[in-house]
Design an enzyme around this catalytic site. Structure first.
Site, short mmCIF file in Angstrom:
data_model
loop_
_atom_site.label_atom_id
_atom_site.label_comp_id
_atom_site.label_asym_id
_atom_site.label_seq_id
_atom_site.Cartn_x
_atom_site.Cartn_y
_atom_site.Cartn_z
N ASP A 48 -26.85 -9.38 9.40
CA ASP A 48 -27.68 -8.32 9.98
C ASP A 48 -27.21 -6.96 9.48
O ASP A 48 -26.11 -6.52 9.79
CB ASP A 48 -27.56 -8.36 11.51
CG ASP A 48 -28.44 -7.32 12.18
OD1 ASP A 48 -29.60 -7.63 12.49
OD2 ASP A 48 -27.98 -6.16 12.37
N TYR A 53 -27.20 1.85 7.93
CA TYR A 53 -25.78 1.49 7.82
C TYR A 53 -25.21 1.89 6.45
O TYR A 53 -23.99 1.93 6.28
CB TYR A 53 -25.54 -0.01 8.04
CG TYR A 53 -25.98 -0.57 9.38
CD1 TYR A 53 -26.36 0.26 10.43
CD2 TYR A 53 -26.02 -1.94 9.61
CE1 TYR A 53 -26.77 -0.26 11.65
CE2 TYR A 53 -26.43 -2.47 10.83
CZ TYR A 53 -26.81 -1.62 11.83
OH TYR A 53 -27.23 -2.14 13.04
N1 LIG Z 1 -30.38 -2.57 16.38
C1 LIG Z 1 -29.47 -1.70 16.75
O1 LIG Z 1 -29.79 -0.59 17.20
C2 LIG Z 1 -28.03 -2.06 16.65
C3 LIG Z 1 -27.06 -1.20 17.20
C4 LIG Z 1 -25.73 -1.58 17.07
C5 LIG Z 1 -25.40 -2.77 16.43
N2 LIG Z 1 -26.35 -3.56 15.89
C6 LIG Z 1 -26.02 -4.83 15.18
O2 LIG Z 1 -25.24 -5.66 16.05
C7 LIG Z 1 -24.01 -6.00 15.40
C8 LIG Z 1 -22.91 -6.21 16.43
O3 LIG Z 1 -22.72 -5.06 17.24
P1 LIG Z 1 -21.51 -4.02 17.06
O4 LIG Z 1 -20.97 -4.11 15.68
O5 LIG Z 1 -22.01 -2.69 17.50
O6 LIG Z 1 -20.42 -4.46 18.13
P2 LIG Z 1 -19.72 -5.84 18.57
O7 LIG Z 1 -20.07 -6.95 17.66
O8 LIG Z 1 -19.94 -5.98 20.03
O9 LIG Z 1 -18.17 -5.47 18.42
C9 LIG Z 1 -17.55 -5.29 17.19
C10 LIG Z 1 -16.11 -4.88 17.46
O10 LIG Z 1 -15.39 -5.98 18.01
C11 LIG Z 1 -14.28 -6.31 17.18
N3 LIG Z 1 -14.17 -7.78 17.18
C12 LIG Z 1 -15.02 -8.68 16.66
N4 LIG Z 1 -14.61 -9.93 16.90
C13 LIG Z 1 -13.45 -9.82 17.59
C14 LIG Z 1 -12.54 -10.78 18.12
N5 LIG Z 1 -12.74 -12.08 18.00
N6 LIG Z 1 -11.44 -10.31 18.77
C15 LIG Z 1 -11.22 -8.97 18.93
N7 LIG Z 1 -12.05 -8.04 18.43
C16 LIG Z 1 -13.16 -8.46 17.78
C17 LIG Z 1 -14.59 -5.73 15.82
O11 LIG Z 1 -13.41 -5.34 15.14
P3 LIG Z 1 -13.07 -5.84 13.62
O12 LIG Z 1 -14.27 -5.58 12.78
O13 LIG Z 1 -11.90 -4.98 13.26
O14 LIG Z 1 -12.71 -7.29 13.74
C18 LIG Z 1 -15.39 -4.47 16.19
O15 LIG Z 1 -14.51 -3.43 16.55
C19 LIG Z 1 -23.79 -4.78 14.48
O16 LIG Z 1 -22.79 -5.00 13.51
C20 LIG Z 1 -25.18 -4.57 13.94
O17 LIG Z 1 -25.46 -5.52 12.93
C21 LIG Z 1 -27.67 -3.22 16.00
#
Ligand SMILES: NC(=O)c1ccc[n+]([C@@H]2O[C@H](COP(=O)([O-])OP(=O)(O)OC[C@H]3O[C@@H](n4cnc5c(N)ncnc54)[C@H](OP(=O)(O)O)[C@@H]3O)[C@@H](O)[C@H]2O)c1
Length: 281
Positions: A48, A53
């Protein structure tokens, strides 16, 4: 319910989408190719990204490298991108799609999403997505961050229903009304920030459940997504966490544990409220 990282969920147009994928928000373009390649090599099939980004080129390079190293075909992958708020006119949306494809080095996307509804800008953009879909240039079209009122409006004029709505969703923001509306209209819910961007990893209630299963808090939250039938796309730049996040198919949360997590809702966001968010970068 999916039972494996590569298991799929059938969208309302018949397309199969992996129930779990990798998000790459806040990943630098230069670092993205290695991360995406690692993800595909350890078994992820869904990636995704979004125009905003700034890492679509890196995603494309990672895909290219992973196809070469694994022998997989493009069709084995499910690639999502999104049109940004700055250009939601009909022409701008078509141009944005072409630009995303060019950066990704692909000739089609599996899923293309409107990133935010804005106030009233999405009608033209949706028409562009419908045309691209009907021309066979995208396998499925959908939206992000649409509240019930946005969806009701969209459904009042759409020729084609969105296949999914990607929204902030985690134990502190469960959006019951929106979920019910989506279910009623066969619009699949997809969770962004499933880990609350790291904000829930120390939570005591979830830690207690995690200890029982010898799992991490992240794994319990992602398992809760899966058992709720919500597609989830946790982001990690680290290979061992990608593997950990996908290692959630050898245990089940009991009804009681699901209820305990369901009771954690505070309607608390880490991102903007779509009803107020209309900015253009
Ligand atoms: N449509 C929208 O408006 C929108 C908005 C925000 C996000 N998104 C999408 O949703 C995806 C996920 O959301 P997000 O990136 O905001 O947040 P998330 O997936 O809730 O959290 C990511 C964070 O958690 C850490 N993490 C991941 N797995 C872990 C584990 N097993 N143990 C400890 N820490 C862990 C990562 O660190 P490390 O990377 O250092 O492991 C990063 O800091 C995004 O990447 C994007 O593709 C969409």
């Amino acid at each position: 319910m999916i039972n494996h990282l590569q298991d799929t969920i059938t969208l309302n147009n018949g397309l199969q989408m992996p129930g779990m994928g990798l998000g790459v928000f806040q990943v630098e373009n230069d670092a993205t190719a290695d991360i995406v390649k690692n993800a595909i090599e350890v078994g992820y099939r869904s990636i995704d990204t979004a125009a905003i980004y700034g890492n679509e080129a890196g995603v494309g390079e990672g895909i290219k490298q992973a196809l070469a190293s694994t022998g997989l075909q493009r069709e084995d992958l499910f690639i999502t991108s999104k049109v940004w708020n700055a250009g939601l006119s009909y022409e701008e949306t078509i141009a944005a799609y072409d630009e995303s494809l060019a950066k990704l080095g692909l000739d089609y996307l599996d899923l293309y999403l409107i990133h935010w509804p804005g106030k009233d800008k999405y009608a033209e953009s949706w028409k562009a997505l419908e045309d691209l879909y009907e021309q066979g240039k995208i396998k499925a079209i959908g939206v992000c961050n649409f509240n019930v009122s946005h969806l009701q409006n969209l459904l009042s004029f759409a020729r084609i229903k969105p296949v999914l709505n990607q929204v902030e969703f985690h134990p502190r923001l469960q959006q019951a009304e929106l979920r019910a509306f989506c279910e009623q209209h066969q619009i699949q819910l997809e969770a962004w920030a499933p880990l609350m961007q790291g904000g829930l990893l120390e939570d005591e209630t979830i830690s207690k459940i995690a200890t029982k299963y010898g799992k991490s808090t992240a794994q319990v939250i992602l398992r809760w997504d899966v058992q709720n039938g919500v597609i989830t796309i946790p982001k990690s730049v680290r290979k061992e966490r990608m593997v950990q996040n996908a290692d959630i198919f050898d245990f089940s949360l009991t009804d009681e544990e699901m209820a305990i997590i369901n009771a954690m809702n505070l309607e608390q966001r880490v991102g903007p409220n779509p009803d107020e968010f209309d900015f253009v970068l």
